[in-house]
Scaffold this motif. Structure first.
Motif, PDB file in Angstrom:
ATOM      1  N   THR A 152       0.850  -0.982  -0.252  1.00  0.00           N
ATOM      2  CA  THR A 152      -0.081  -0.382   0.069  1.00  0.00           C
ATOM      3  C   THR A 152       0.767   1.005   0.151  1.00  0.00           C
ATOM      4  OG1 THR A 152      -1.415  -1.229   1.425  1.00  0.00           O
ATOM      5  CG2 THR A 152      -2.117   1.122   1.225  1.00  0.00           C
ATOM      6  N   LEU A 201      -6.867   3.810   1.463  1.00  0.00           N
ATOM      7  CA  LEU A 201      -8.119   2.853   1.792  1.00  0.00           C
ATOM      8  C   LEU A 201      -7.979   2.204   0.654  1.00  0.00           C
ATOM      9  CD1 LEU A 201     -10.075   5.156   4.443  1.00  0.00           C
ATOM     10  CD2 LEU A 201      -9.157   3.555   5.109  1.00  0.00           C
ATOM     11  N   PHE A 222      -5.281  -0.275   0.363  1.00  0.00           N
ATOM     12  CA  PHE A 222      -5.612  -1.237   1.943  1.00  0.00           C
ATOM     13  C   PHE A 222      -6.633  -2.258   1.368  1.00  0.00           C
ATOM     14  CE2 PHE A 222      -5.641  -2.997   5.939  1.00  0.00           C
ATOM     15  CZ  PHE A 222      -3.615  -2.899   5.816  1.00  0.00           C
ATOM     16  N   ASN A 223      -7.712  -2.048   1.050  1.00  0.00           N
ATOM     17  CA  ASN A 223      -8.969  -3.128   1.215  1.00  0.00           C
ATOM     18  C   ASN A 223      -9.047  -3.243  -0.030  1.00  0.00           C
ATOM     19  OD1 ASN A 223      -9.142  -1.977   3.597  1.00  0.00           O
ATOM     20  ND2 ASN A 223     -10.399  -0.299   3.185  1.00  0.00           N
ATOM     21  N   LEU A 226      -8.896  -5.935  11.737  1.00  0.00           N
ATOM     22  CA  LEU A 226      -8.413  -4.876  10.307  1.00  0.00           C
ATOM     23  C   LEU A 226      -9.253  -3.900  10.353  1.00  0.00           C
ATOM     24  CD1 LEU A 226      -6.480  -4.515   7.426  1.00  0.00           C
ATOM     25  CD2 LEU A 226      -9.540  -5.478   5.856  1.00  0.00           C
ATOM     26  N   LEU A 247      -7.643   0.004  10.902  1.00  0.00           N
ATOM     27  CA  LEU A 247      -7.784   0.962   9.512  1.00  0.00           C
ATOM     28  C   LEU A 247      -7.977   2.381  10.681  1.00  0.00           C
ATOM     29  CD1 LEU A 247      -9.266  -0.521   6.747  1.00  0.00           C
ATOM     30  CD2 LEU A 247      -7.001   0.768   6.716  1.00  0.00           C
ATOM     31  N   VAL A 267      -5.483   4.662  12.468  1.00  0.00           N
ATOM     32  CA  VAL A 267      -4.652   4.951  11.313  1.00  0.00           C
ATOM     33  C   VAL A 267      -5.580   6.351  10.497  1.00  0.00           C
ATOM     34  CG1 VAL A 267      -3.748   4.813   9.027  1.00  0.00           C
ATOM     35  CG2 VAL A 267      -3.147   2.623  10.401  1.00  0.00           C
ATOM     36  N   THR A 268      -6.568   5.361  10.080  1.00  0.00           N
ATOM     37  CA  THR A 268      -7.431   7.132   9.655  1.00  0.00           C
ATOM     38  C   THR A 268      -7.933   8.307  10.828  1.00  0.00           C
ATOM     39  OG1 THR A 268      -9.098   5.642   8.456  1.00  0.00           O
ATOM     40  CG2 THR A 268      -9.458   7.740   8.655  1.00  0.00           C
ATOM     41  N   MET A 310     -14.034   3.808   4.461  1.00  0.00           N
ATOM     42  CA  MET A 310     -12.864   3.176   4.990  1.00  0.00           C
ATOM     43  C   MET A 310     -13.171   1.018   5.301  1.00  0.00           C
ATOM     44  SD  MET A 310     -11.973   3.628   8.761  1.00  0.00           S
ATOM     45  CE  MET A 310     -12.554   6.245   8.842  1.00  0.00           C
ATOM     46  N   PRO A 361     -13.651  -2.335   4.815  1.00  0.00           N
ATOM     47  CA  PRO A 361     -13.097  -3.259   3.954  1.00  0.00           C
ATOM     48  C   PRO A 361     -14.469  -4.224   3.360  1.00  0.00           C
ATOM     49  CG  PRO A 361     -11.882  -4.007   6.244  1.00  0.00           C
ATOM     50  CD  PRO A 361     -12.475  -2.877   6.405  1.00  0.00           C
TER      51      PRO A 361
END
Lengths: 328, 279
Positions: A108, A256, A259-260, A304, A308, A311-312, B114, B116
């Motif tokens: 990423t 994002l 990553f996803n 996960l 995220l 991080v966000t 965001m 997944p």
């Protein structure tokens, strides 16, 4: 609501009551309207995003195998069992997850960095007009516009061992490699994935930066030119700093999405990716749908999501745009 | 202002390399779609040994491509229309009204971006199956379920972008309309929507592309009759043969509508991004 309903009968006899009653429908409509307008969006988000998320979290605490899939509610509780398995980095499942996590982080960061770099350079170089600019701009947007499966399947063809363009060019024409390499299995698969991801992703950065460039007032450049600043200096002193707020959003969104990303590795490698390019979303898909361990898969998804969120959150805290966006 | 040589040369070199990078796969797609099968199973060649349109004829019979095409068109089209209408209402509410829970709403909607996709796949599958069992409404395996799923994929971004766009339309305009006796909805459709057309077009393009290109949910949530292009294209590789020329021809055919539409409307997209997402 309840308090006004309770007060109503008392007010009925008061002098203002009639006026109050006449005004009420209009007032209610005005207060209710925003909620009414939001209702469809709210219901859909609830059905397709929030409720599944809650179910996903519940599932992560259950021992959910294919035995219980028809009637998932009756699956036995396993407490933190799925989480323990996921983060036990000495055992195979946890070790593979950790590996996949680091692969995804590395991938990423590289992909977002390259997308941003290429997109920004292209946008800045194409800021003023020259012959063929319109055509080039349209051309650059093609990778973004192509449906992901059509674009990625073309890359699969190019990466083929025997009849692919990449090996033909690198081996037959440039003699760079001793013998034709495999690109979609083994260690090379990481680079194959990176190239495809950058090819597909940079035009989005280009698009956003182009949009951002239109907001920089021309007078700034004129003033700088009068002061004797050259083109390179103008780019460094005016263009790049002015793009800061744009970049803050762009980098977060790119991060994002990359990553996803599931579509690119899934079309490139199929249901199970090679170890070197084992991105986390495909890894979880495999843990859930190939080895039929839905409970563990859900626990991994929740971990996960937590990552995220953190991080966000940290990112938004450190960027001004984030603070503004949160105040909408 | 004359740019220095270092700038024009850097620009020339960079843009040439980038054009090559962008164009090579496009060239491979186009040229391979016109090659005979032997040309694509053998060593790669830049120039075809003979040109043929055979792949373009065969793609329709190797797999039921026309059916997949119609399915994709229905699913993506319906998801786009619904997504845009719902996003317009929601964005109007957020842009023009003060109400309780506004911040919670915007933050929640934004944060679904965001998540997944893999997190929703299985629960959504279970919800659709359960709704089907309880009410008889077939969501799983139907186009309806896919439309429902896809429209929420583009919804958060669409709402977010339209809030920004609606904010840039002067409030005085629709407030004047309200004073003149227009209802709020009339003000929305008479004043705000026409002024925000570029943003709305941009959002529509985005929603359509999202739905047209999605693979994960399409591969789990469709059956033989509802399969979309995303899954259908896998049919060109059998155990024995991979019809690369047909795959390339089919890829080109499914790409042309979105790429053409996108290139025609990209001006709106940039304009929409300028006012909406990028401010």
């Amino acid at each position: 609501m309840t308090s006004t309903a309770l007060k109503e009968p008392v007010r009925e006899n008061s002098p203002g009551a009639a006026r109050e009653l006449r005004r009420r429908p209009g007032r209610i409509r005005r207060i209710g309207l925003p909620y009414l307008l939001l209702l469809p969006a709210l219901l859909l988000e609830l059905l397709v995003h929030l409720v599944p998320m809650v179910i996903g979290i519940v599932m992560s605490f259950k021992e959910l195998t294919q035995l219980y899939i028809r009637d998932w509610g009756s699956a036995p509780w396993s407490g933190l069992g799925n989480y323990k398995v996921s983060v036990d980095f000495d055992a195979p499942v946890g070790e593979a997850l950790l590996h996949s996590f680091f692969v995804t982080i590395g991938f990423t960061l590289l992909s977002v960095g390259l997308c941003w770099l290429i997109g920004t350079a292209a946008a800045v170089f194409m800021q003023d007009t020259f012959r063929g600019r319109g055509l080039l701009r349209a051309l650059f947007l093609v990778p973004y516009a192509l449906p992901v499966y059509a674009a990625v399947i073309t890359w699969v063809f190019m990466f083929q061992h025997d009849n692919g363009l990449v090996n033909h060019v690198l081996h037959d024409q440039l003699h760079l490699t001793g013998k034709p390499s495999f690109w979609l299995i083994g260690d090379n698969s990481f680079y194959a994935l990176l190239v495809v991801s950058v090819w597909k992703g940079w035009p989005f950065a280009f698009l956003i930066v182009m949009a951002g460039l239109q907001n920089i007032p021309k007078e700034l450049y004129e003033a700088a030119a009068l002061d004797g600043a050259g083109v390179w200096q103008q780019i460094r002193r005016i263009t790049l700093p002015s793009l800061r707020p744009v970049n803050q959003v762009l980098v977060l969104v790119l991060f994002l999405w990359t990553f996803n990303d599931f579509n690119t590795p899934y079309v490139l490698f199929g249901r199970s990716a090679p170890e070197a390019a084992d991105l986390i979303s495909v890894h979880i898909y495999q843990a859930s749908f190939v080895t039929w361990n839905f409970g563990t898969g859900s626990a991994m998804s929740v971990l996960l999501l937590l990552f995220l969120l953190v991080v966000t959150g940290v990112y938004l805290l450190f960027t001004s745009r984030g603070r503004r966006a949160a105040d909408v | 202002m004359a740019a220095p040589r270092s700038f024009t040369w850097s620009r020339r070199i960079f843009l040439t390399l980038l054009t090559g990078f962008v164009l090579v796969p496009v060239y491979v797609m186009v040229s391979s779609s016109l090659k005979p099968l032997a040309d694509v199973t053998d060593k790669f060649r830049w120039l075809p040994s003979g040109l043929t349109v055979r792949p373009y004829i065969d793609i329709w019979s190797t797999v039921p491509l026309a059916k997949y095409f119609v399915n994709s068109l229905i699913v993506a089209g319906a998801a786009t229309v619904c997504s845009v209408v719902i996003a317009v209402f929601a964005a109007y509410a957020v842009s023009r009204y003060e109400f309780r829970g506004k911040r919670v709403f915007t933050v929640t909607v934004l944060s679904t971006q965001m998540f997944p996709g893999i997190l929703f796949l299985l629960p959504l599958f279970l919800i659709y199956v359960n709704i089907g069992n309880a009410t008889g409404i077939a969501l799983f395996g139907s186009r309806g379920g896919l439309i429902l799923t896809y429209l929420t994929f583009s919804l958060p971004f669409s709402i977010w972008m339209l809030i920004g766009y609606f904010d840039s339309v002067p409030r005085d305009l629709d407030e004047a309309a309200l004073v003149d006796g227009c209802g709020p909805l009339k003000a929305l459709f008479r004043i705000v929507v026409p002024a925000a057309i570029p943003g709305i077009v941009a959002v529509a393009v985005y929603a359509f592309m999202t739905a047209w290109g999605e693979v994960l949910f399409a591969s789990v949530m469709t059956n033989d009759t509802t399969r979309t292009l995303a899954v259908g294209l896998q049919g060109y590789s059998t155990l024995n043969d991979v019809y690369w020329n047909q795959i390339m021809a089919a890829s080109l055919v499914v790409s042309v509508p979105v790429v053409a539409g996108f290139l025609l409307l990209q001006r709106y997209l940039v304009a929409g991004l300028t006012a909406g997402a990028v401010k």
